[in-house]
Design a protein around this motif. Sequence first.
Motif, short mmCIF file in Angstrom:
data_model
loop_
_atom_site.label_atom_id
_atom_site.label_comp_id
_atom_site.label_asym_id
_atom_site.label_seq_id
_atom_site.Cartn_x
_atom_site.Cartn_y
_atom_site.Cartn_z
N ARG A 174 0.81 7.39 -6.30
CA ARG A 174 -0.26 8.37 -6.38
C ARG A 174 0.28 9.78 -6.12
O ARG A 174 -0.09 10.74 -6.81
CB ARG A 174 -1.35 8.03 -5.36
CG ARG A 174 -2.48 9.05 -5.32
CD ARG A 174 -3.52 8.68 -4.29
NE ARG A 174 -4.20 7.45 -4.65
CZ ARG A 174 -5.11 6.84 -3.87
NH1 ARG A 174 -5.41 7.35 -2.67
NH2 ARG A 174 -5.69 5.74 -4.27
N ALA A 175 1.17 9.91 -5.11
CA ALA A 175 1.74 11.22 -4.81
C ALA A 175 2.59 11.73 -5.98
O ALA A 175 2.54 12.92 -6.34
CB ALA A 175 2.59 11.14 -3.54
N GLN A 176 3.37 10.84 -6.58
CA GLN A 176 4.22 11.26 -7.70
C GLN A 176 3.39 11.65 -8.91
O GLN A 176 3.71 12.61 -9.63
CB GLN A 176 5.19 10.13 -8.06
CG GLN A 176 6.16 9.75 -6.95
CD GLN A 176 7.03 10.91 -6.51
OE1 GLN A 176 7.38 11.76 -7.31
NE2 GLN A 176 7.34 10.95 -5.23
N SER A 229 0.44 12.94 -8.72
CA SER A 229 -0.11 14.24 -8.37
C SER A 229 0.90 15.35 -8.65
O SER A 229 0.55 16.42 -9.17
CB SER A 229 -0.50 14.26 -6.89
OG SER A 229 -0.96 15.53 -6.51
N ARG A 282 0.83 -1.21 0.00
CA ARG A 282 0.00 0.00 0.00
C ARG A 282 0.87 1.26 0.00
O ARG A 282 0.51 2.27 -0.63
CB ARG A 282 -0.91 0.00 1.22
CG ARG A 282 -1.85 1.22 1.28
CD ARG A 282 -2.80 1.15 2.44
NE ARG A 282 -3.68 2.31 2.45
CZ ARG A 282 -4.80 2.40 1.74
NH1 ARG A 282 -5.16 1.39 0.93
NH2 ARG A 282 -5.55 3.48 1.78
N GLU A 283 2.01 1.21 0.71
CA GLU A 283 2.89 2.38 0.74
C GLU A 283 3.41 2.71 -0.65
O GLU A 283 3.53 3.89 -1.03
CB GLU A 283 4.07 2.12 1.69
CG GLU A 283 3.69 2.00 3.16
CD GLU A 283 3.13 0.63 3.50
OE1 GLU A 283 3.13 -0.26 2.60
OE2 GLU A 283 2.69 0.43 4.65
N ASP A 284 3.71 1.67 -1.44
CA ASP A 284 4.20 1.91 -2.80
C ASP A 284 3.11 2.53 -3.67
O ASP A 284 3.38 3.43 -4.49
CB ASP A 284 4.68 0.60 -3.43
CG ASP A 284 5.93 0.08 -2.75
OD1 ASP A 284 6.60 0.88 -2.06
OD2 ASP A 284 6.25 -1.12 -2.91
N ILE A 285 1.88 2.05 -3.48
CA ILE A 285 0.77 2.62 -4.27
C ILE A 285 0.55 4.08 -3.89
O ILE A 285 0.32 4.94 -4.75
CB ILE A 285 -0.51 1.79 -4.05
CG1 ILE A 285 -0.30 0.37 -4.60
CG2 ILE A 285 -1.69 2.46 -4.74
CD1 ILE A 285 -1.49 -0.54 -4.37
N GLU A 286 0.64 4.40 -2.60
CA GLU A 286 0.47 5.78 -2.16
C GLU A 286 1.59 6.66 -2.72
O GLU A 286 1.36 7.83 -3.09
CB GLU A 286 0.46 5.84 -0.63
CG GLU A 286 -0.77 5.23 0.01
CD GLU A 286 -2.05 6.00 -0.33
OE1 GLU A 286 -1.94 7.20 -0.66
OE2 GLU A 286 -3.14 5.39 -0.28
N LEU A 287 2.80 6.08 -2.78
CA LEU A 287 3.93 6.86 -3.32
C LEU A 287 3.71 7.16 -4.80
O LEU A 287 3.96 8.29 -5.26
CB LEU A 287 5.23 6.07 -3.13
CG LEU A 287 6.50 6.75 -3.65
CD1 LEU A 287 6.70 8.12 -3.01
CD2 LEU A 287 7.71 5.85 -3.41
#
Length: 411
Positions: free
Chosen positions: A236-238, A240, A229-234
């Motif tokens: 998503r942030a990139q 953005s 999940r942390e990789d997916i959030e990263l």
Amino acid sequence: MGRTVLQLLIYLRYMAVAGQMLTVVFVVQRLNLPIPARELLAISCGLLAFNVLSHGWSLRHRDAGPRALILQLLVDLLALTALLYFSGGPANPFVSLYLLPVAVAAIGLDIAPMLGLTALTAALYTWLMRHNIPLPHMHGGDFQLHVTGMWINFLLSAGIMAVVLSRFMSVVREQRRRLSEARERAIRDESLSALGSLAAGTAHELNTPLATMGLLVDDWLAHEEPPAREDIELIRAQLSHCREHVRALAEMARRGAAGEPTVESADGFVHACVDRWRLLRPNASAQFRPGAAGGRVRVDPGLQQAIINLINNAADANAALGRDLPVDVETAIRSGWLVLSILDRGAGPQRIAERPRLQDGEGGGLGIGLMISKAAIERSRGRMRQVEREGGGCATEIDLPLLASAAEDAA
């Protein structure tokens, strides 16, 4: 301007010579005044010959300078003095024609030669007061003839001045029009240049999040387990960040690439640059030490991007040597300048200078960040230098002018 005035003077001299000859013939034939007609006509013929030579010279030389105009006015003054010497000196009603060369000098010359010609005109007028051949008398009708001559002189002077000034104003209007067009072209070219720099900078900044996402995708493909999940959030942030850069570029294109500068506190602006960089490089760190309290700077479009690029380069330099060290960012005020220092522990400025031209960073950068940053800083009236850091590494120092008054804030 000088060539235009010179051509106008040559055309006016043709008319003046014709008027001089007609006046001499009229006075001798109709008024029967015993004046030295031979000498007067000889002066007019000499002036005509000089004017023909000047006309031919002006057609061959398109870059006539002020010296040529000064010579022309000197000849006119001497010829007019000679004519007045043989026709009564200051008693001649046409003596006020001395004002015409002075007016032309005021239009076409700088202040120093114009004052010199004015002083010479006054000296010649003064000389004529004691050195002249008096006009003959006409049995009590001299004053009425003098008044008539003054009236004719007024008409001639008014007509000549109207021609000279109208031509001069048309030249001024044309120059203003060309200056306005040149200014518009300069603004347009600067706008396009700023947009090109912004586009290049955006591409440079997009390279970091895209590289991060590429590494994550490669890692997922190499393993059968689902991504964390942390990789997916990263990712998503990139993504953005990528959208933010593209949106900023589109907004800049809509409102004009040159953009509108803002006035910000020095420490606040640098702190915002560091915070934005931290979003782009979540795996790297930076330490900001403010030291420019109370200082205010003018922030032009692209300046923040330039600072972020330089911080990013410093982080790459640290990472290239395998050192997990933060980038040090410091501010100070020196002699009316904001001094921003970006410090790393990489290979140092000598290693940077040895790389191929336009290459920056030790990672997989696009090789344009340093060039973009330097151009943006110079457009903001700043300067940048890279020096050896004490203890090893590189110190990138950026000087930006501080605003000293509310008037500069408004500008």
